[in-house]
Write an enzyme that holds these catalytic residues in place. Structure first.
Site, PDB file in Angstrom:
ATOM      1  N   ASP A 116       2.527 -45.042  23.537  1.00 52.38           N
ATOM      2  CA  ASP A 116       1.318 -44.432  24.077  1.00 52.38           C
ATOM      3  C   ASP A 116       0.243 -45.489  24.268  1.00 52.38           C
ATOM      4  O   ASP A 116       0.549 -46.645  24.566  1.00 52.38           O
ATOM      5  CB  ASP A 116       0.856 -43.318  23.129  1.00 52.38           C
ATOM      6  CG  ASP A 116       0.267 -42.134  23.877  1.00 52.38           C
ATOM      7  OD1 ASP A 116      -0.747 -42.326  24.566  1.00 52.38           O
ATOM      8  OD2 ASP A 116       0.812 -41.021  23.771  1.00 52.38           O
TER       9      ASP A 116
ATOM     10  N   HIS B 129      -5.751 -41.072  23.486  1.00 52.73           N
ATOM     11  CA  HIS B 129      -4.534 -40.316  23.753  1.00 52.73           C
ATOM     12  C   HIS B 129      -3.448 -40.618  22.730  1.00 52.73           C
ATOM     13  O   HIS B 129      -2.818 -39.714  22.170  1.00 52.73           O
ATOM     14  CB  HIS B 129      -4.052 -40.647  25.169  1.00 52.73           C
ATOM     15  CG  HIS B 129      -2.966 -39.768  25.685  1.00 52.73           C
ATOM     16  ND1 HIS B 129      -1.629 -40.026  25.464  1.00 52.73           N
ATOM     17  CD2 HIS B 129      -3.011 -38.639  26.426  1.00 52.73           C
ATOM     18  CE1 HIS B 129      -0.899 -39.101  26.052  1.00 52.73           C
ATOM     19  NE2 HIS B 129      -1.712 -38.239  26.650  1.00 52.73           N
TER      20      HIS B 129
ATOM     21  N   SER C 164       1.243 -33.472  26.932  1.00 56.86           N
ATOM     22  CA  SER C 164       1.183 -34.623  26.032  1.00 56.86           C
ATOM     23  C   SER C 164       0.929 -34.199  24.596  1.00 56.86           C
ATOM     24  O   SER C 164       1.312 -34.898  23.661  1.00 56.86           O
ATOM     25  CB  SER C 164       0.068 -35.582  26.468  1.00 56.86           C
ATOM     26  OG  SER C 164       0.451 -36.348  27.567  1.00 56.86           O
TER      27      SER C 164
END
Length: 1022
Positions: free
Chosen positions: A238, A308, A627
């Site tokens: 990520d 994220h 996600s």
């Protein structure tokens, strides 16, 4: 704004054209509108209230909208230029460590035996790796190539910057299996503002979280155990990690099987790998070699700048936090799914984007380091376009070595089939709504609109309400409440309505100028996603709500009022859990026989740790997206792996899928896959259905893989020959502790004839049985999906697999049933059909019926407004559609080039078709094989060219067995599956002026296949 006119129907039936018109961006959804004609009258903004491009579906997911401009995905550099030079991934012919079974003289097998793990430190692995290094060096030297990234564990090869000639030379080398131009993938995040964190800084205790000793996701005390993921390592590929978060604040010993490292860099030191974060690496070689750069505010290290990666890592395995406070508001306890699992960080994205060459390096390292699970919340634009990509092969080899891979399905729910990470060995996860988080706006006329909010709302009595456009400068973007556009005197103490654009910037503008609350609406509708604004904000996600609000504001320009309160009536979603509207839906458009998504998990309004650098200094925040759903499944897989150490990744995947439960609002596997995750059930599934390694390898090596032959816990028959039965097998294995008899049953699949033989099986623990499943089309519709499931019921267990079947009649279609009937409409002078069957061919037609024409005039409504059935500038016309109707076609047209019409076709309160995307004065809506009943066409003068709008409404209702003016259907005598043929439907006598419509039908060996809606006019035959 339209999808097309009668003059360009054939063009708009092209699948790629339609899809790319609807969707752009990483995983966001957009539609591009043509600008209004020059000189259009209006309110001073040129193209009406909403500027060209306002039809875009803004990406609000994955934390993408944290900052001004945050909804725009980072733009990657092209990996390969027009001359063929750029970054490539080179796969060598020999197997990597994960799959090498011997064969090279003097080098022993390295592939682990079933149930065992790869040991990269063993003598055999070290020796074979030296062999691969030597081979790679020789291949690169022969082509004069400088290697960037090296792969040996889950992938054998390298990345390099090549010229076109070097790529050609490598492809000709027998030691090379494939040379592939590197592809950019990512998440819709953008780099935050520049942040400086000294590498040697000792971070202060993070604010916003109270850590508890050991609790589960609801705050109940627990002890480390297999049920909490103890002993497992989850590799997260990520944007990196924020190591100071309370969600990772625990020192833990590294597992004995861990072989990874802690790679230091900017603002990341060795002490950040405290055991909870067991290892960390970053990969940017190929990104930088390809001309990319480290964006401003990013860290050339494993540290997360955007948030994220931190969010996904903490969702999968974050420590229990007894209470999370965000901007002073308490959100209660949070915890990762597997709170005692450890996290290995692999930073592969830079400003939200990265090359697959670097991602493969991350996968390769994760497998070598010793992770048991990989989470991959990264996708490609519009999903996968081909099978067996380099990333897919790396994940296959990881799977074969015992590593479970969870990956996000994508956030492109507006277009079916836009599935990312669709390889059959990957568990592809869609998103579900599990929290209502509703808010209600009550307008001054009593209308209640239920949207969403995560902020504290004022409630109480109604307050004055004003539209941003009426409270500031239109030229500065007051419609969208853009920074600097609003007049404080006009909004102080009021509820301000703003069209959707840059949501955080809009909220900041309203807050700073003294507004009491903000209501966001989208003129074309958007996804139901909430964010935390630290200001009272309510989001209305649907186009219908936007129309109601906008037109109320137009009727009450000076006296609009609204009350805004937390809570609602549940109408914002079908219920919980339900499939999130942004979640990418099936089918898998790459292969006929692989079913995607696999299942859905919580993915809407998920609160987890983030990077303060990219989230207003927050330690925790709410993100939405697939996600967020993928790491939930990754955490669940870690628990199953810890609970059942001998289970393979395929066995874990089967357990998760066969025990999943239906969501609310749909039971279609195209939407929910196998259903909503049920971790408690998955720990004891009774039966598992998993493909063998040989099956998966064969799939990976096929030039055009199908997949229905794989022993997967689902059945996909995307384009099967409906004139013949389809026979498949599935092997069931008892993983329970007792002998059990399982009896099969079929649910749903209307019109299909499904048999399972034997109908029941009795299995002792560890034993398997193969069943034969025969699927026949009975009365099921052609060219439409029929869905259902097959279950095996035992005394204490039930295993269910979803089934989706689409018999291919006259048009192949790698999409679902949520849009146009591709290939269904044809020109009678040069029709084209692509049949899904082989055999003799005959046909018939109804002959041609003229379109009925009526002229209407309506007073102009608001220039550049939003559709609402009750708005001014709207004409309503009803039609009765009888039973056995082949199709209804409705067209609206005006001769005024300065008028833009939109057309909406409803059945009751349900929208059947909308033609409203582009500027045009001619619109068309239709429905093939419609249900009988009352239909309503609404013609909306979205951009009126004058005070009165004159237009003509035409419609045709074509009976399936009607006899209209005679026509001759000319067809070939035979058809061949997949081979298109031309046909004509010529009128037997001259036609009057205007447009005519007919229905055609085909027959092969006694089977009737619905054909086309065919249009013509006399000029086509002159």
């Amino acid at each position: 704004m339209a999808t097309g006119t009668s003059g360009n129907r054939l063009r708009r039936l092209a699948i790629p054209t339609l899809v790319f018109a609807l969707v752009t961006g990483t995983t966001g959804v957009a539609g591009t509108a043509s600008a209004a004609p020059a000189g259009s009258a209006g309110n001073g903004s040129g193209a009406g209230y909403f500027t060209a491009g306002s039809e875009e579906k803004v990406t609000l997911t994955d934390g993408a909208d944290r900052r001004p401009g945050g909804h725009r995905a980072a733009t990657p550099k092209t990996a390969v230029d027009e001359n063929g030079s750029g970054v490539y991934v080179v796969e060598l012919a020999e197997d990597p460590l994960t799959t090498y079974t011997g064969g090279v003289s003097g080098l022993a097998r390295t592939r682990p035996a079933a149930g065992n793990r790869l040991d990269v430190t063993s003598a055999s692995s070290q020796a074979y790796r030296r062999h691969l290094d030597a081979q790679r060096t020789a291949v690169a030297a022969a082509a004069g190539v400088k290697v960037n990234a090296v792969y040996t564990t889950a992938f054998n090869g390298f990345s390099a910057k090549l010229t076109a000639q070097q790529a050609t030379t490598l492809r000709a080398d027998k030691r090379v299996r494939a040379v592939t131009a590197s592809q950019a993938l990512g998440t819709p995040t953008t780099p935050p503002a520049a942040t400086t964190v000294p590498a040697t800084q000792t971070p202060a205790a993070p604010a916003g979280a109270d850590q508890s000793a050991s609790t589960d996701r609801t705050g109940r005390p627990t002890k480390p155990s297999p049920s909490t993921g103890a002993g497992m390592v989850i590799g997260v590929l990520d944007t990196g990690i924020w190591p100071e978060s309370a969600s990772f604040d625990k020192k833990m010993p590294a597992p004995a099987t861990w072989h990874g490292t802690c790679q230091t860099g900017v603002a990341f030191v060795a002490e950040h790998c405290n055991g909870k974060i067991v290892g960390a690496r970053y990969f940017a070689d190929s990104w930088l070699a390809g001309g990319g750069s480290v964006p401003e505010g990013e860290f050339l290290s494993p540290r997360d700048a955007a948030g994220h990666g931190t969010h996904t890592a903490s969702t999968a395995a974050g420590l229990p936090i007894s209470n999370v406070t965000i901007d002073g508001r308490r959100f209660g306890p949070v915890s990762g799914v597997a709170p005692d699992a450890q996290i290995a960080v692999y930073k592969v994205l830079w400003g939200g984007m990265g090359y697959d060459a670097d991602i493969i390096a991350g996968i390769d390292s994760a497998v070598a380091d010793g992770v048991q699970v990989i989470n991959f919340s990264i996708g490609s634009q519009l999903g996968d376009w081909e099978a067996n990509t380099p990333i897919g092969i790396a994940f296959l080899n990881a799977t074969l070595s015992g590593v479970f891979v969870a990956a996000s399905a994508g956030n492109t729910g507006i277009v079916s089939g836009a599935i990312s990470n669709a390889a059959p060995w990957v568990t592809t996860v869609g998103a579900a709504v599990t929290n209502l988080d509703e808010a209600t706006i009550k307008l001054g006329d009593g209308t209640k609109l239920v949207g969403g909010s995560l902020d504290a709302l004022p409630g109480g009595d109604a307050r004055p309400m004003v539209f941003g456009d009426q409270a500031g400068s239109p030229d500065l973007g007051a419609v969208y409440c853009e920074p600097g556009s609003l007049d404080p005197a006009k909004i102080k103490g009021k509820v301000v309505a703003c069209a959707l654009s840059d949501t955080f910037a809009s909220a900041s503008e309203v807050k700073e100028k003294g507004g009491a609350a903000m209501v966001l609406f989208d003129p074309v509708g958007n996804y139901r996603v909430n964010s935390i604004y630290n200001f009272p904000v309510v989001y209305l996600p649907t186009e219908k709500q936007a129309g109601q609000l906008f037109n109320y504001l137009m009727r009450h320009r000076t006296d609009a009022t609204a009350s805004v309160r937390t809570g609602g009536d549940g109408s914002s979603v079908p219920g919980v859990p339900s499939v999130a509207d942004f979640s990418s839906t099936g089918p898998d458009k790459v292969t006929f026989g692989v079913f995607k998504p696999d299942l859905v998990a919580p993915g809407s309004d998920i609160i987890a740790a983030v990077s303060p650098a990219g989230n207003f200094g927050r330690q925790y925040d709410a993100y939405s997206g697939t996600s967020m759903a993928s790491p939930y499944v990754a955490g669940a897989a870690a628990i199953l792996h810890a609970t059942h150490p001998d289970w393979s990744p395929g066995r874990i995947a089967s357990a998760l899928r066969t025990t999943a439960t239906d969501t609310v609002g749909t039971s279609s596997p195209l939407d929910q896959g196998s259903g909503f995750i049920n971790l408690a059930g998955a720990t004891d599934p009774g039966l598992v259905i998993e493909p063998t390694a040989a099956e998966l390898v064969a799939f990976s090596e096929a030039a055009e893989p199908d997949g229905k032959e794989l022993n997967l816990p689902a059945i996909s028959l995307r384009e099967y020959d409906g004139t013949r039965p389809v026979t498949l097998t599935r092997t069931l294995t008892n993983v329970g502790n007792a002998r059990e008899t399982y009896r099969s049953s079929v649910f749903g699949l209307p019109g299909m004839k499904v048999t399972v033989s034997p109908a029941s099986v009795t299995l002792a623990p560890g034993k398997s049985a193969t069943v034969t499943i025969t699927v026949r089309r009975g009365s099921a519709p052609w060219d439409r999906y029929v869905t259902g499931s097959i279950s095996w019921h035992g005394r204490t267990h039930t295993a269910r697999i979803p089934v989706a079947a689409r018999p291919w009649g006259i048009t192949a279609r790698p999409y679902g049933d949520d849009g146009e009937e591709f290939g269904r409409m044809a020109n009678g002078a040069f029709g084209l059909v692509q049949p899904g069957f082989t055999g003799p061919l005959t046909g018939r037609s109804t002959g041609y019926t003229p379109m009925q024409r009526e002229s209407y005039s309506i007073p102009a409504g608001v220039y550049g407004g939003v559709f609402d059935p009750k708005a001014s500038g709207v004409k309503k016309v009803d039609f009765t559609v009888p039973a056995d109707t082949a199709g209804i076609v409705v067209e609206a047209n005006t001769d005024d080039p300065n008028t833009n019409l939109d057309l909406y076709l409803y059945k009751g309160d349900t929208l059947v078709y909308s033609s409203d995307r582009f500027w045009t004065s001619s619109e068309q809506a239709y429905k093939f094989l419609p249900e009988p009943g009352r239909y309503t066409a609404y013609v909306f003068a979205q951009m009126p060219g004058g005070p009165v709008v004159d237009f003509e409404l035409r419609h045709a209702i074509i009976g399936r067995n009607a006899k209209y003016s005679g026509a001759t259907l000319t067809l070939p005598a035979t058809s061949e599956r997949g081979q298109g043929f031309n046909f004509t439907l010529k009128p037997k006598k001259p036609l009057a002026e205007g447009e005519f419509w007919a229905y055609t039908e085909y027959r092969t060996n006694g089977t009737v296949v619905p054909g086309n809606l065919v249009y013509t006019q006399q000029s086509s035959w002159q």
